[in-house]
Design an enzyme around this catalytic site. Sequence first.
Site, short mmCIF file in Angstrom:
data_model
loop_
_atom_site.label_atom_id
_atom_site.label_comp_id
_atom_site.label_asym_id
_atom_site.label_seq_id
_atom_site.Cartn_x
_atom_site.Cartn_y
_atom_site.Cartn_z
CE LYS A 191 -14.59 3.31 -21.54
NZ LYS A 191 -15.86 3.86 -21.04
CB SER A 196 -22.38 0.95 -21.71
OG SER A 196 -23.30 1.99 -21.54
NE ARG A 243 -21.36 2.97 -13.33
CZ ARG A 243 -20.84 2.31 -14.34
NH1 ARG A 243 -21.59 1.48 -15.02
NH2 ARG A 243 -19.57 2.46 -14.67
CG HIS A 269 -25.73 6.68 -19.90
ND1 HIS A 269 -25.62 5.61 -20.75
CD2 HIS A 269 -24.53 6.79 -19.29
CE1 HIS A 269 -24.39 5.11 -20.68
NE2 HIS A 269 -23.71 5.81 -19.79
#
Length: 160
Positions: free
Chosen positions: A41, A126, A89, A17
Amino acid sequence: MITVLCPGSFDPITVGHIDIITRARDLFGSVLVGVGRNNQKQYLFGDQRIDLVREALDGMDGVDVSPIEGLLVDFCRERGITAVIKGLRFGADFDFELQMAHMNRGLTGLETVLLPAAAEHVTLSSTILREVMKLGGDVTPYVPDVVARAIEAWRSEPVD
Ligand code: PNS
């Protein structure tokens, strides 16, 4: 110079990040890091995510931090922010980011810039860090010092 918003969950903030935030700041001159909420989440670090992001980025020129309440597009409109920047990513990121980008652009015209993650960070997540730390693994190479210390504190008194 325009201010671009770099939004995310940051549960917790990682070196990946920080690389995206640094490069966004270098590209645009100024970046506001928005700690948001994805209602799909459950966050391990809860509201502490905001303090950890603030402390991890403390002293960086051209970088500010804010929590995001409510819709991202409303947050941006209230502050005159016209673009967000997100790290990308791999394909799964792209599929999700594309949906959010089109929704945000459809809602208010908010643009999204997708920045490829650095090669050394493309597999950093994460979610995986949380799994490893919960099972006692060492994730310190992947997080800033302030997060490493928070993980140590969590280990001595886990909340989850
Ligand atoms: O790091 P994440 O989990 O991909 O970040 C997602 C986040 C927090 C940026 C996204 O869920 C968000 O923008 N939340 C704010 C509420 C909102 O506007 N949701 C609709 C997005 S199209």
